[in-house]
Design a protein around this motif. Structure first.
Motif, mmCIF file in Angstrom:
data_model
loop_
_atom_site.group_PDB
_atom_site.id
_atom_site.type_symbol
_atom_site.label_atom_id
_atom_site.label_comp_id
_atom_site.label_asym_id
_atom_site.label_seq_id
_atom_site.Cartn_x
_atom_site.Cartn_y
_atom_site.Cartn_z
ATOM 1 N N LEU A 1 0.837 -1.215 0.000
ATOM 2 C CA LEU A 1 0.000 0.000 0.000
ATOM 3 C C LEU A 1 0.872 1.266 0.000
ATOM 4 O O LEU A 1 0.596 2.234 -0.702
ATOM 5 C CB LEU A 1 -0.936 -0.009 1.214
ATOM 6 C CG LEU A 1 -2.135 -0.953 1.147
ATOM 7 C CD1 LEU A 1 -2.886 -0.980 2.486
ATOM 8 C CD2 LEU A 1 -3.090 -0.551 0.016
ATOM 9 N N LYS A 2 1.901 1.215 0.871
ATOM 10 C CA LYS A 2 2.833 2.344 0.895
ATOM 11 C C LYS A 2 3.525 2.538 -0.464
ATOM 12 O O LYS A 2 3.764 3.655 -0.914
ATOM 13 C CB LYS A 2 3.890 2.113 1.977
ATOM 14 C CG LYS A 2 3.371 2.248 3.395
ATOM 15 C CD LYS A 2 3.053 3.716 3.698
ATOM 16 C CE LYS A 2 2.659 3.903 5.154
ATOM 17 N NZ LYS A 2 2.352 5.320 5.448
ATOM 18 N N LYS A 3 3.827 1.410 -1.070
ATOM 19 C CA LYS A 3 4.451 1.477 -2.401
ATOM 20 C C LYS A 3 3.508 2.154 -3.392
ATOM 21 O O LYS A 3 3.936 2.998 -4.203
ATOM 22 C CB LYS A 3 4.812 0.073 -2.886
ATOM 23 C CG LYS A 3 5.406 0.073 -4.296
ATOM 24 C CD LYS A 3 5.552 -1.323 -4.849
ATOM 25 C CE LYS A 3 5.994 -1.275 -6.308
ATOM 26 N NZ LYS A 3 6.052 -2.629 -6.903
ATOM 27 N N GLU A 4 2.189 1.781 -3.331
ATOM 28 C CA GLU A 4 1.214 2.372 -4.243
ATOM 29 C C GLU A 4 1.072 3.877 -3.998
ATOM 30 O O GLU A 4 0.967 4.675 -4.927
ATOM 31 C CB GLU A 4 -0.141 1.677 -4.094
ATOM 32 C CG GLU A 4 -0.180 0.271 -4.643
ATOM 33 C CD GLU A 4 0.130 0.222 -6.126
ATOM 34 O OE1 GLU A 4 -0.377 1.110 -6.861
ATOM 35 O OE2 GLU A 4 0.865 -0.681 -6.565
ATOM 36 N N GLU A 5 1.050 4.273 -2.718
ATOM 37 C CA GLU A 5 0.975 5.700 -2.399
ATOM 38 C C GLU A 5 2.198 6.440 -2.945
ATOM 39 O O GLU A 5 2.085 7.532 -3.497
ATOM 40 C CB GLU A 5 0.885 5.879 -0.888
ATOM 41 C CG GLU A 5 -0.423 5.397 -0.275
ATOM 42 C CD GLU A 5 -0.424 5.490 1.247
ATOM 43 O OE1 GLU A 5 0.626 5.952 1.796
ATOM 44 O OE2 GLU A 5 -1.419 5.121 1.875
#
Length: 232
Positions: free
Chosen positions: A101-105
């Motif tokens: 999720l952090k990667k997507e953000e």
């Protein structure tokens, strides 16, 4: 370039009239060049500012890309630990999902920063093109100014000579010289007339004496007298 905007934005006909009314083309051209140099300085300053934004945006982009890569690597490490039994599968899945999720953000920030970086770089290219154009115009008009100054000198010299010639003719100097020449001719004729009158005023005795007098005859007589004295 502000002076040229003021001159030519009002329309070609009005601009031509404005140029015709310029009292000093040299001064106005020099002012125009100064205006272009001011525009150049402003454009260079603007490009420096935009270029700084582009550099900062590119640095942010690199940082976001490294961060996204780091989140993905962490997710992989967590899953590997779950395979080895170092961490529970559920916990590994939860943490891996958080990392992804952090990667997507971060990827969203990457996309936004990428667009901003490209926009800044395009603006830098536009400003660079404008700067090159202004520099070219400055060089062109500085050369034109040199030519213009030379033409003004020639024009002023020619104007002064023609003005002097015009004033010479208008003052009647040529006609005055003609009258003086006529006056001299009259004086010469008058002198000749007086000479002829003087010749006509001689008496008969003066004419006889002049006709009878001869220096050569007197010398011959004197020579004969001396010879007679010697013979006697």
């Amino acid at each position: 370039m502000n002076i040229f905007r003021r001159l030519f934005k009002i329309g070609e006909a009005h601009a031509n009239k404005a140029v015709d009314n310029l009292e000093d083309p040299i001064t106005m051209t020099e002012q125009g060049i100064r205006d272009m140099k001011e525009d150049l300085n402003k454009s260079v300053e603007a490009m420096a500012q935009v270029k700084a934004l582009a550099i900062r945006s590119k640095n942010d982009l690199n940082a976001y890309q490294e961060k996204a890569k780091d989140y993905e690597q962490k997710a992989v490490l967590i899953l590997k630990k779950a395979q080895k039994g170092d961490i529970s599968t559920d916990e590994a899945d939860r943490l891996a999902k958080e990392a992804l999720l952090k990667k997507e953000e971060t990827q969203a920030k990457i996309n936004q920063t990428q667009e901003e970086t490209e926009k800044y770089e395009k603006n830098v290219e536009k400003l660079k093109s404008s700067i090159d154009t202004i520099k070219g115009n400055i060089t062109k008009w500085e050369n034109e100014l040199k030519t213009l100054k030379a033409r003004v000198k020639v024009s002023d010299a020619t104007k002064n000579v023609n003005k002097q010639m015009a004033e010479l003719d208008s003052a009647g100097t040529v006609s005055m010289l003609e009258r003086m020449k006529e006056k001299v001719a009259q004086e010469e004729a008058l002198a000749e007339a007086y000479g002829e009158m003087a010749d006509q005023g001689k008496s008969i005795d003066q004419e006889l004496d002049e006709a009878a007098s001869s220096t050569d005859a007197q010398i011959e007589d004197e020579l004969e007298r001396l010879k007679k004295q010697l013979n006697s």
